[in-house]
Motif scaffolding. Structure first.
Motif, PDB file in Angstrom:
ATOM      1  N   SER A   1       0.834  -1.196   0.000  1.00 41.87           N
ATOM      2  CA  SER A   1       0.000   0.000   0.000  1.00 41.87           C
ATOM      3  C   SER A   1       0.869   1.247   0.000  1.00 41.87           C
ATOM      4  CB  SER A   1      -0.927   0.005   1.206  1.00 41.87           C
ATOM      5  OG  SER A   1      -0.166   0.017   2.379  1.00 41.87           O
TER       6      SER A   1
ATOM      7  N   LEU B   1     -11.661  -2.124  -5.585  1.00 34.64           N
ATOM      8  CA  LEU B   1     -10.535  -1.425  -6.208  1.00 34.64           C
ATOM      9  C   LEU B   1      -9.295  -2.303  -6.365  1.00 34.64           C
ATOM     10  CD1 LEU B   1      -9.344   1.211  -7.330  1.00 34.64           C
ATOM     11  CD2 LEU B   1      -8.631   1.800  -5.022  1.00 34.64           C
TER      12      LEU B   1
ATOM     13  N   GLU C   1      -5.628  -1.183  -7.390  1.00 33.47           N
ATOM     14  CA  GLU C   1      -4.755  -0.056  -7.755  1.00 33.47           C
ATOM     15  C   GLU C   1      -3.418  -0.639  -8.220  1.00 33.47           C
ATOM     16  OE1 GLU C   1      -3.329   2.285  -4.382  1.00 33.47           O
ATOM     17  OE2 GLU C   1      -3.624   4.131  -5.501  1.00 33.47           O
TER      18      GLU C   1
ATOM     19  N   VAL D   1      -7.220   1.050 -11.543  1.00 31.77           N
ATOM     20  CA  VAL D   1      -6.607   2.331 -11.903  1.00 31.77           C
ATOM     21  C   VAL D   1      -5.107   2.072 -11.972  1.00 31.77           C
ATOM     22  CG1 VAL D   1      -8.327   3.833 -10.818  1.00 31.77           C
ATOM     23  CG2 VAL D   1      -6.348   3.108  -9.494  1.00 31.77           C
TER      24      VAL D   1
ATOM     25  N   ALA E   1      -1.459   3.713 -11.091  1.00 32.87           N
ATOM     26  CA  ALA E   1      -0.836   4.811 -10.341  1.00 32.87           C
ATOM     27  C   ALA E   1       0.662   4.829 -10.599  1.00 32.87           C
ATOM     28  CB  ALA E   1      -1.092   4.608  -8.849  1.00 32.87           C
TER      29      ALA E   1
ATOM     30  N   ILE F   1      -2.114   6.517  -5.459  1.00 29.65           N
ATOM     31  CA  ILE F   1      -3.215   7.480  -5.664  1.00 29.65           C
ATOM     32  C   ILE F   1      -4.047   7.624  -4.392  1.00 29.65           C
ATOM     33  CG2 ILE F   1      -5.427   7.876  -6.851  1.00 29.65           C
ATOM     34  CD1 ILE F   1      -4.223   6.767  -9.383  1.00 29.65           C
ATOM     35  N   GLY F   2      -4.457   6.497  -3.812  1.00 34.52           N
ATOM     36  CA  GLY F   2      -5.475   6.525  -2.757  1.00 34.52           C
ATOM     37  C   GLY F   2      -4.948   6.954  -1.399  1.00 34.52           C
TER      38      GLY F   2
ATOM     39  N   ALA G   1      -1.277  10.145 -11.020  1.00 33.64           N
ATOM     40  CA  ALA G   1      -2.547   9.724 -11.628  1.00 33.64           C
ATOM     41  C   ALA G   1      -2.567  10.197 -13.078  1.00 33.64           C
ATOM     42  CB  ALA G   1      -3.721  10.328 -10.862  1.00 33.64           C
TER      43      ALA G   1
ATOM     44  N   ASP H   1      -9.493   9.111 -12.629  1.00 31.09           N
ATOM     45  CA  ASP H   1      -8.913   7.889 -12.036  1.00 31.09           C
ATOM     46  C   ASP H   1      -8.889   8.021 -10.506  1.00 31.09           C
ATOM     47  OD1 ASP H   1      -8.475   7.202 -14.638  1.00 31.09           O
ATOM     48  OD2 ASP H   1      -6.312   6.961 -14.478  1.00 31.09           O
TER      49      ASP H   1
ATOM     50  N   ALA I   1     -10.564   5.508  -7.789  1.00 25.05           N
ATOM     51  CA  ALA I   1      -9.838   4.942  -6.646  1.00 25.05           C
ATOM     52  C   ALA I   1     -10.587   5.217  -5.347  1.00 25.05           C
ATOM     53  CB  ALA I   1      -8.433   5.541  -6.574  1.00 25.05           C
TER      54      ALA I   1
END
Ligand code: 3H9
Length: 694
Positions: free
Chosen positions: A410, A441, A443, A470, A472, A479-480, A625, A630, A634
């Protein structure tokens, strides 16, 4: 070429809608259907008409790309066509394969009868676009299924398989071949003189429905809707079907459709619909990039995350090997996997046969040599760089050439992980969200050396796994999570400045978040929060601090829900404000000389969500991103941001980028340099432009 082919098969006219990609009811299709029906009406050799779709599917609904354009007004309209089919002097049959959705199913409900192949699905998913089935769906479907099932189907938008549709009376027969089966059904009905009553005239299932059915539905569905308006309006329309004659009911539905069509929520949800599809596309990949076949997978680590990821592959029918250091660990991991499946079966969301099939696809091993022929491996162990590098070096030595080596991290640096291998081009981040078998999701994170084919393969596999993907760039939090720290960080500053945990959570929930940021901390554990934040404390720029409330609470043993106290005090799942928390917060405020005051809900809403938009703009600026939408995908799928607000970036644009910029200027003064406005945001705000000009 016409969008609808007209052919005659014996005494049956076959109207085939051929309008890729999904045979949506565009102006061209409606015109073609109208012409085909007139031809059939005037052809004396024709005694019945069947309507079907070419290629992979029946009709997936109104053409969303034509909404609000001149084309949507071209006659015949969908309602005209349905009326024609319903009152047609010859038998009309819809023959369904693929999916009959929205206006597509409404058109089928206008036919005298419906048949479907067993793999077909039907549904009225308009609610997901913030509208309602506006061509009679709310008036006709409940006449077949009964009111309660009708409410359930139309407010959820779920697709139901042919067998279920047959059981509910939505289709009249399941056939082997869509065209031959449709023609045979029509001919048999003609030969036997079967009389079909138009769906709109069938009133037995909508008569005498108790008012409490609607009251209870409003309570139940309202509690889940988190501010979405369409589900409630759908219930109103279905109630109207039970109280008004069919003409008045259809008129009522049409008026309500127009109201919803004009709503902000419709705009947001349609933006979101296209955002999800756009996010799968990676503009800088060469057109001839190859997708590698993925027929087998392996997951390293059988903890909650690893087990969940194994379930995701098994659910998609892909053989998966779960790897851990001991058979005890694997046994424990598999026990959790089994339990999770049993919960789904118990809840009725998965047939037992599907669970059995999925479990058969999961094998366990402690030996990396068993992975030699696997197409993709996903490492899902603790977030420790040394451990991940050790695993990747081992994988490098056993995996076949061309296998994808993915890490489910993450926040860790993909390039550093890739450096442990001799094939960084095959290494990529594939970040699932917990619980992986539930959260939508995926990612994906491209490393500096990830090859186009590695990227394309993981973007492509996401769809097969039922995930929204998405892509990244490689940075802290991707992104998230990169945005998340501004949301939770501002929530904690608000507490120092005088807002209460209850107020902050209430505002976030009213906005549509599934849980407030303060409760979220309590749920994930403040001890975990302290660990994650440790590195961040050390890397803060000059002149910036974080609020130490989380650390202070944890020091006093208030580490969250699992011990019955964190920000809140818990009795089971019920939470209560706690004076000790107030005392700690006030202590922190005093220590840092923060003036406390009251906040309005509007202020809190802006303070919580505006910094996310600013950080999102920075992600666009530095390429983390690809596009603003996008970031929306996310956040909607990974963090529960309400889709009916379109995602944080869409929401920010509606609030006004000028306002978001002003908020960032203030946040920088208040919170420190990392909160400074993004240059891109500044430019767009100044020029009065939006994300499409980024
Ligand atoms: C409605 O019917 C209102 C009525 O009540 C009328 C009232 C008066 N129109 O999802 P995919 C495009 S509202 C135009 O990747 P899949 C999509 O953008 C409608 N285009 O494929 C994509 O384009 P691109 C109610 C549409 O196989 C391409 O098709 N119906 C539409 O994973 C492939 O889509 C719905 O809400 C459309 N209606 O899934 C159904 N639908 O390649 C919405 C799709 O350029 N659609 N496209 O990115 C779906 O749920 C899925 O697309 C479907 C196929 C299951 C059909």
């Amino acid at each position: 070429m016409s969008a609808v082919r007209y052919e005659v098969d014996g005494n049956v006219a076959v109207l085939t809608v051929d309008y890729p990609p999904v045979n949506a009811l565009s102006a061209a299709v409606r015109t073609g259907l109208g012409e085909g029906l007139e031809k059939a009406r005037n052809d004396d050799s024709v005694e019945a008409v069947i309507v079907l779709g070419a290629d992979k599917t029946f009709i997936a609904g109104a053409d969303i790309t034509e909404f609000g354009t001149e084309k949507s007004a071209v006659k015949p309209g969908l309602r005209d066509l349905i009326e024609t089919l319903e009152t047609f002097p010859k038998l009309t049959v819809a023959a369904i394969h693929g999916t009959a959705l929205g206006g597509g199913l409404e058109l089928a409900l206008g036919c005298h009868a419906r048949v479907a192949v067993s793999s077909a699905k039907v549904g009225l998913p308009e609610v997901n676009l913030g509208i309602l089935p506006g061509a009679g769906g709310t008036q006709r479907l409940p006449r077949l299924t009964g009111v309660e099932t009708g409410i359930d189907l139309i407010t959820s938008g779920k697709h139901i398989p042919a067998a279920k549709a047959l059981e509910l009376g939505v289709v009249d027969a399941v056939v082997d071949d869509v065209r031959a089966g449709g023609v045979a059904f029509a001919q048999k009905s003609l030969a036997e003189g079967t009389q079909f009553t138009a769906v709109i005239e069938r009133n037995d299932k909508i008569s005498g429905v108790e008012p409490k059915v609607f009251e209870e539905a409003r309570k139940r569905i309202g509690a889940k809707a988190r501010g979405k308006i369409a589900p409630m309006v759908i219930i109103d329309c279905i109630e109207a079907a039970t109280k008004m004659d069919s003409v008045a009911g259809l008129k009522y539905e049409q008026e309500k459709f127009q109201e919803l069509f004009a709503s902000d929520q419709r705009g947001a949800l349609m933006h979101y619909f296209f955002a999800e599809r756009e996010a799968r596309k990676v503009p800088d990949l060469p057109a001839d990039t190859k997708v590698r076949p993925i027929n087998s997978a392996a997951v390293i680590g059988s903890g909650t995350m690893g087990g969940g990821i194994a379930m995701v592959f098994a659910n998609a029918g892909i053989q998966v090997k779960l790897v851990d250091i001991s058979s005890e660990a694997l046994e424990k991991g598999m026990e959790t996997v089994r339990k999770n499946y049993e919960i789904s079966v118990g809840r009725g969301s998965m047939p037992k046969a599907k669970m059995d099939a999925a479990l058969k696809l999961i094998e366990t091993t402690t030996d990396y040599a068993d992975l030699a022929n696997t197409d993709i491996v996903i490492e899902a162990v603790f977030e420790k760089m040394d451990l991940k590098k050790e695993i990747f070096s081992k994988l490098d030595s056993v995996m076949k050439d061309g296998a994808i080596l993915a890490t489910n991290t993450s926040s860790l640096d993909i390039d550093e992980i890739a450096s442990a291998t001799k094939r960084p081009e095959d290494v990529i981040g594939v970040h699932f969200f917990s619980p992986a078998n539930v959260m939508k999701l995926q990612e994906n994170i491209r490393g500096a050396k990830s090859s186009p084919s590695t990227i394309k393969t993981v973007m492509d596999i996401g769809k097969k796994l039922g995930k929204n993907v998405v892509l990244a760039g490689n940075c802290d939090g991707f992104i998230g999570n990169r945005i998340l720290q501004y949301y939770t960080g501002e929530a904690e500053f608000l507490l120092e400045q005088g807002a209460t945990p209850e107020q902050v959570d209430r505002v976030a929930m009213k906005f549509g978040m599934p849980m407030g940021p303060i409760s979220m901390r309590d749920m994930s554990g403040l001890d975990v929060g302290v660990l994650v934040r440790k590195a961040r404390w050390n890397s803060l720029p000059e002149g910036e601090r974080m609020s130490p409330i989380v650390e202070r609470l944890a020091e006093r043993g208030r580490i969250g829900m699992k011990v019955g106290k964190g920000f809140y005090r818990y009795e089971g799942r019920d939470k209560f404000p706690d004076p000790e928390t107030t005392e700690i917060i006030e202590g922190v405020a005093k220590e840092y000389g923060v003036k406390r005051r009251e906040f309005t809900d509007e202020e809190i809403e802006l303070r919580l969500f505006a910094p996310m938009v600013n950080e999102g703009a920075k992600e666009l600026e530095d390429g983390t991103a690809i596009r603003a939408s996008d970031i929306d995908v996310a956040w909607v799928n990974g963090y529960g941001f309400p889709a009916h607000k379109g995602g944080p970036m869409y929401w920010g644009e509606r609030v006004g980028l000028k306002k978001i910029h002003e908020m960032a200027v203030e946040a920088e003064k208040r919170n420190g340099p990392r909160w400074a406005p993004s240059k891109l945001l500044g430019r767009l705000a100044k020029e009065g432009k939006g994300w499409k000009d980024a």
